[in-house]
Design a protein around this motif. Sequence first.
Motif, PDB file in Angstrom:
ATOM      1  N   GLY A 174       0.793  -1.216   0.000  1.00  0.00           N
ATOM      2  CA  GLY A 174       0.000   0.000   0.000  1.00  0.00           C
ATOM      3  C   GLY A 174       0.827   1.267   0.000  1.00  0.00           C
ATOM      4  N   LEU A 175       2.107   1.181  -0.419  1.00  0.00           N
ATOM      5  CA  LEU A 175       3.000   2.333  -0.412  1.00  0.00           C
ATOM      6  C   LEU A 175       3.083   3.057  -1.752  1.00  0.00           C
ATOM      7  CD1 LEU A 175       6.034   0.846   1.588  1.00  0.00           C
ATOM      8  CD2 LEU A 175       4.099   2.167   2.461  1.00  0.00           C
ATOM      9  N   TRP A 176       2.536   2.444  -2.792  1.00  0.00           N
ATOM     10  CA  TRP A 176       2.706   3.010  -4.139  1.00  0.00           C
ATOM     11  C   TRP A 176       2.080   4.402  -4.234  1.00  0.00           C
ATOM     12  CZ3 TRP A 176       6.094   2.390  -7.581  1.00  0.00           C
ATOM     13  CH2 TRP A 176       5.891   2.738  -8.918  1.00  0.00           C
ATOM     14  N   GLY A 177       1.009   4.616  -3.490  1.00  0.00           N
ATOM     15  CA  GLY A 177       0.330   5.909  -3.541  1.00  0.00           C
ATOM     16  C   GLY A 177       1.095   7.024  -2.864  1.00  0.00           C
ATOM     17  N   ARG A 178       2.173   6.712  -2.136  1.00  0.00           N
ATOM     18  CA  ARG A 178       2.984   7.769  -1.520  1.00  0.00           C
ATOM     19  C   ARG A 178       4.489   7.572  -1.788  1.00  0.00           C
ATOM     20  NH1 ARG A 178       5.366   6.337   3.464  1.00  0.00           N
ATOM     21  NH2 ARG A 178       4.541   4.481   4.491  1.00  0.00           N
ATOM     22  N   THR A 179       4.793   6.915  -2.906  1.00  0.00           N
ATOM     23  CA  THR A 179       6.201   6.681  -3.262  1.00  0.00           C
ATOM     24  C   THR A 179       6.528   7.341  -4.593  1.00  0.00           C
ATOM     25  OG1 THR A 179       6.242   4.556  -2.100  1.00  0.00           O
ATOM     26  CG2 THR A 179       7.965   4.954  -3.732  1.00  0.00           C
ATOM     27  N   ALA A 180       7.513   8.221  -4.579  1.00  0.00           N
ATOM     28  CA  ALA A 180       8.042   8.815  -5.808  1.00  0.00           C
ATOM     29  C   ALA A 180       9.231   7.977  -6.269  1.00  0.00           C
ATOM     30  CB  ALA A 180       8.473  10.257  -5.568  1.00  0.00           C
ATOM     31  N   VAL A 181       9.319   7.751  -7.561  1.00  0.00           N
ATOM     32  CA  VAL A 181      10.396   6.941  -8.138  1.00  0.00           C
ATOM     33  C   VAL A 181      11.113   7.758  -9.206  1.00  0.00           C
ATOM     34  CG1 VAL A 181      11.000   4.831  -9.365  1.00  0.00           C
ATOM     35  CG2 VAL A 181       9.125   4.807  -7.705  1.00  0.00           C
ATOM     36  N   VAL A 182      12.424   7.839  -9.107  1.00  0.00           N
ATOM     37  CA  VAL A 182      13.259   8.427 -10.155  1.00  0.00           C
ATOM     38  C   VAL A 182      14.127   7.318 -10.727  1.00  0.00           C
ATOM     39  CG1 VAL A 182      15.084  10.080 -10.704  1.00  0.00           C
ATOM     40  CG2 VAL A 182      13.299  10.686  -9.059  1.00  0.00           C
ATOM     41  N   LEU A 183      14.137   7.174 -12.048  1.00  0.00           N
ATOM     42  CA  LEU A 183      14.932   6.134 -12.703  1.00  0.00           C
ATOM     43  C   LEU A 183      15.778   6.766 -13.799  1.00  0.00           C
ATOM     44  CD1 LEU A 183      13.939   2.571 -13.743  1.00  0.00           C
ATOM     45  CD2 LEU A 183      14.945   4.074 -15.462  1.00  0.00           C
ATOM     46  N   THR A 184      17.052   6.412 -13.792  1.00  0.00           N
ATOM     47  CA  THR A 184      17.951   6.877 -14.841  1.00  0.00           C
ATOM     48  C   THR A 184      19.068   5.860 -15.029  1.00  0.00           C
ATOM     49  OG1 THR A 184      19.243   8.775 -15.638  1.00  0.00           O
ATOM     50  CG2 THR A 184      19.485   8.205 -13.317  1.00  0.00           C
ATOM     51  N   GLY A 185      19.850   6.014 -16.072  1.00  0.00           N
ATOM     52  CA  GLY A 185      21.071   5.237 -16.271  1.00  0.00           C
ATOM     53  C   GLY A 185      22.272   6.089 -15.917  1.00  0.00           C
ATOM     54  N   ASP A 186      23.348   5.447 -15.497  1.00  0.00           N
ATOM     55  CA  ASP A 186      24.517   6.275 -15.154  1.00  0.00           C
ATOM     56  C   ASP A 186      25.265   6.732 -16.401  1.00  0.00           C
ATOM     57  OD1 ASP A 186      25.628   3.780 -15.743  1.00  0.00           O
ATOM     58  OD2 ASP A 186      27.135   3.907 -14.164  1.00  0.00           O
ATOM     59  N   HIS A 187      25.150   5.981 -17.486  1.00  0.00           N
ATOM     60  CA  HIS A 187      25.731   6.353 -18.780  1.00  0.00           C
ATOM     61  C   HIS A 187      25.211   5.367 -19.804  1.00  0.00           C
ATOM     62  CE1 HIS A 187      28.430   2.925 -18.273  1.00  0.00           C
ATOM     63  NE2 HIS A 187      28.735   3.406 -17.075  1.00  0.00           N
ATOM     64  N   GLY A 188      25.591   5.544 -21.059  1.00  0.00           N
ATOM     65  CA  GLY A 188      25.137   4.644 -22.106  1.00  0.00           C
ATOM     66  C   GLY A 188      26.198   3.641 -22.504  1.00  0.00           C
ATOM     67  N   GLU A 189      26.141   3.222 -23.763  1.00  0.00           N
ATOM     68  CA  GLU A 189      27.053   2.191 -24.273  1.00  0.00           C
ATOM     69  C   GLU A 189      27.155   2.336 -25.780  1.00  0.00           C
ATOM     70  OE1 GLU A 189      28.861  -1.695 -22.965  1.00  0.00           O
ATOM     71  OE2 GLU A 189      29.173   0.468 -22.864  1.00  0.00           O
ATOM     72  N   GLY A 190      28.346   2.116 -26.311  1.00  0.00           N
ATOM     73  CA  GLY A 190      28.541   2.181 -27.752  1.00  0.00           C
ATOM     74  C   GLY A 190      28.518   0.811 -28.389  1.00  0.00           C
ATOM     75  N   PHE A 191      27.887   0.739 -29.536  1.00  0.00           N
ATOM     76  CA  PHE A 191      27.873  -0.505 -30.319  1.00  0.00           C
ATOM     77  C   PHE A 191      28.333  -0.235 -31.745  1.00  0.00           C
ATOM     78  CE2 PHE A 191      24.856  -1.511 -26.896  1.00  0.00           C
ATOM     79  CZ  PHE A 191      25.397  -2.696 -26.453  1.00  0.00           C
ATOM     80  N   GLY A 192      29.396   0.553 -31.870  1.00  0.00           N
ATOM     81  CA  GLY A 192      29.975   0.818 -33.175  1.00  0.00           C
ATOM     82  C   GLY A 192      29.667   2.183 -33.737  1.00  0.00           C
ATOM     83  N   GLU A 193      28.755   2.929 -33.120  1.00  0.00           N
ATOM     84  CA  GLU A 193      28.485   4.279 -33.594  1.00  0.00           C
ATOM     85  C   GLU A 193      29.755   5.112 -33.469  1.00  0.00           C
ATOM     86  OE1 GLU A 193      24.815   2.717 -31.333  1.00  0.00           O
ATOM     87  OE2 GLU A 193      26.998   2.852 -30.999  1.00  0.00           O
ATOM     88  N   HIS A 194      30.096   5.840 -34.520  1.00  0.00           N
ATOM     89  CA  HIS A 194      31.323   6.637 -34.564  1.00  0.00           C
ATOM     90  C   HIS A 194      32.570   5.765 -34.342  1.00  0.00           C
ATOM     91  CE1 HIS A 194      29.358  10.604 -34.692  1.00  0.00           C
ATOM     92  NE2 HIS A 194      28.441  10.046 -33.918  1.00  0.00           N
ATOM     93  N   GLY A 195      32.435   4.480 -34.608  1.00  0.00           N
ATOM     94  CA  GLY A 195      33.563   3.578 -34.417  1.00  0.00           C
ATOM     95  C   GLY A 195      33.872   3.283 -32.968  1.00  0.00           C
ATOM     96  N   VAL A 196      32.940   3.582 -32.058  1.00  0.00           N
ATOM     97  CA  VAL A 196      33.181   3.445 -30.628  1.00  0.00           C
ATOM     98  C   VAL A 196      32.409   2.252 -30.090  1.00  0.00           C
ATOM     99  CG1 VAL A 196      32.946   4.542 -28.373  1.00  0.00           C
ATOM    100  CG2 VAL A 196      33.518   5.922 -30.381  1.00  0.00           C
ATOM    101  N   THR A 197      33.093   1.390 -29.359  1.00  0.00           N
ATOM    102  CA  THR A 197      32.436   0.321 -28.626  1.00  0.00           C
ATOM    103  C   THR A 197      32.599   0.594 -27.135  1.00  0.00           C
ATOM    104  OG1 THR A 197      34.438  -1.039 -28.646  1.00  0.00           O
ATOM    105  CG2 THR A 197      32.851  -1.392 -30.429  1.00  0.00           C
ATOM    106  N   GLU A 198      31.615   0.161 -26.371  1.00  0.00           N
ATOM    107  CA  GLU A 198      31.578   0.365 -24.928  1.00  0.00           C
ATOM    108  C   GLU A 198      31.445   1.857 -24.575  1.00  0.00           C
ATOM    109  OE1 GLU A 198      34.088  -2.036 -26.065  1.00  0.00           O
ATOM    110  OE2 GLU A 198      32.410  -3.397 -25.832  1.00  0.00           O
TER     111      GLU A 198
END
Length: 926
Positions: A602-626
Amino acid sequence: MRARSPFPAGAGPLLGAVAGALVGVVDGARAALLFGVASGSAAVVIALSVAVDALAGGVAGGVVELFTRLALWGRRRRAAAWARAVSFLVAGAASVLATAAAVEATLPRHNRFLAAGLAALAALGSAIPGVLLAPALARALSWRGLELERPAPSAALLLFVPPVAALLTAAVFVPVWRANLPVPPAGLPRFLLAASAPALLLPWALARIAALRSPLSWRVAGLVVGPVYLGLGVVAVARHWNDDLRFAPWVDIGVGIAIAVVALALVFLAGPRLPRGRGRVAATGAVVFFAALALLLGVSRAEDARKAGVARAGLVGATLQVGRQLLDFDHDGYAGWLGGGDCDDRDPDIHPEAIDYPKDGIDSDCDGQDAAEGTPAAAALAPVPAAVPGDLDLVFITIDTLRADHLGCYGYARPTSPEIDRLAAEGTLFENGWAHAPSTRYSMPALASGRWPSAIDWDESIWWPRLGRRVRTLGQALHDDGYFTGGLFSFSYFAAADRRGFERGMDFYDTSRAALHVSVNGPMESRGSSSREIADDAIAFIDAHKDRKFFLWLHFYDPHLSYEPHPEVTSFGKDRVDLYDGEIRYTDMHLGRIVAKLKELGLWGRTAVVLTGDHGEGFGEHGVTEHGFDLYTAQTRVPFIVRVPGLPAQRSRVPVGHVDVAPTLVNLARGKPEPTFFGRSLVPELAGARPADEDQRWVFQEVTSERGKKRALVTATRHLIWNWVPNDTTECYDRVADPAEVHDLWGRADPGGACKQLKGELQRLVSALALPPGAAEKMARGVTPAGVTPPRPAHVVDAMLGDQIQVRGYDVSPEAVPPGGEVTVTYHFTAKKRLEAGWRLFFHLEGPGGFRNMDHVPVEGLMPLQRWRPGQTIHDTHRIPLGPGAPRGTYTLFVGAFRGAEHLPVSPKAAVDPAGRLRLGTFQVK
């Protein structure tokens, strides 16, 4: 008979340079195509690559020829046995030193494979020259010897040397690879000796194997063993690609191999046809070399050439870096050539990273403008809507290495994030959420402190620095606002024993789940999983504290490399991206368990949630991995979702960054403003307000690493990236028309000049962040730039210290003061010439109370003499407190300049006291 070189002098540099130029054409065209430069700029990219590869090929060819000629000279006589033994001992010792240096240089990276691989390469790379030069050293030592004909090397080189070399270097590789890191300082010398000792015998062993005879011809041996070696190499690379080898500089390696192959082809095809006239080949090689050097100096001025060349062409980045070091004439670490960015290479106090003090009329950091102090004010809090519960619980979720565009709520086609999507559907999804840095060690401190990384006071006493003692954190702020605070982190970086600052203000802090992740290649990669366990711990925390107001920070680590399959979720495939998406889905599933628990209690009605990532990841864009070294969208755009009960669900275009999290949570908690937080409270936007400056807001980004310094500003419509040091290039992308950041706008059509405006704003911000607090105000009071009429002193003196400093006079207030009072003196100086390093001003006071030394650095420490430039007027204000017992009478002020025992001569002579000081003026104590 004597073994003679079949080629004329200078053939090596000439053929190497020609081979490099041919390879450079292909490599430059490839770089221009991959980087996407405009057709008009492709030619300069190719020209830069040709110049670099020709120089590299010429230098390598010259080294090879020199070594070859020395080897032939040494092989013409059989040296004495003792001389041969000494020469191979020297060669072995050099190999040991090179191996130990490679190990010591790479150990701080905490990457065993990297340290072991570079150690083995150093051992082999130093042993090969040792094999070639040992005979020459032996001949030089023995002076006399039997002249003999040395047979040409046989095909045994191909048959036996590579496998023996592999076995011998394995003796270096394996001990380092299996070592326990970090090595304690006390045991480092013994470890280095043990790791490098096998290299002592490597030159001798290779020489013995190379002397073996083979019944096979070179051609037959090459046809037999060449495919075998090639196959083994392909298998080895394929086997270790995902784990160890993808970080290697394959483009540089490929270009080097290509130059060597083309050079060998030219040796066989063109070598016999080279003219034998004395000096003709060497002269031609010199002409080619200097032509390539002139071409390099010219085309490296083109920013497009440097950007594409450094990013995509082999050898360009390394060559420019070496060239800048050689052309750094004032030895300040920066060159005026090759894009080094030094606008005055005669002045070591002027360079791209110099502190640019405002109001002094000098562009010290070479950004084309005077600095202005402009660090942000403390975050202001906004009224919290009444619909938000007063007893709000706060859950802050960070997910490591999480790209926004791999979530369904951000438009991703795969079902990676159903639980996060549902959370976003109940709150505000910020479409432009950004990390300030592309790595955990800088982005997470920004989240904890509400400050950009370069504005944080760091404690550098630990690898991966910790927050300085005085840095306030989000946990401390909420704890002081009455929250029970908790943190659950699943990465060794957050270990409680290291006290990096995340534990500050936490009533409950647990990092035990970090043990579930086992390091593979240092912090870049680990294996293991912890999402289930972190969710278990979070549920237990919520159960235990459901009856009190709490703040809980959860950090999920699984999407970080390595990407591993989980049988609990449907597989998306076996490629790297497929496995990464599977890690997101697995984390999302367990995050859903936490939400379900909050609803169950019964806490959902009084709980604020913030979600984020600390950074992203490269998969070859601009020749960058990780991640970790670049500021492109792939590495820095992260999900940013805020769900607050009582506030509407919506999507927002407002650019937001990690420093906005701390003030927003404190604001939602109805807490006290925290003056050290930089960011904005997002409560107005969460309540539905659309700011008028939405398109003008920017998020600052930065990364400083062994690959240089990069800074960026990102808005709702543009992403401006400044590759500050060492390449001084700029990229700008249209975030609306080109969200993948494929087409660089810098230097091209940019409607409204948005990119140029952002660059100026970014440079001003970078300069301001480097300034000490209050510097702008102090400089405005203390310095009049050259060409501006300075204020007239109340007491004119007009004296000189040497011919470098004019003492114009002084102000004193009050001119009569009672004991226990204070006198303020302003000294007025004008710089006439620059002083050499080491000179300082002295300030003395003498009176009835005796002698008093008042030495200080002018303008409150901002203007030492080495910063004075001709034409500047310095107004140095100094306060002199006088004790209650100060004797009454006349007090005299003296000034001068000294360096050690030297003093600048004072004129006029009438103003000089017997100690050689300038008698400036007086005040009274009455």
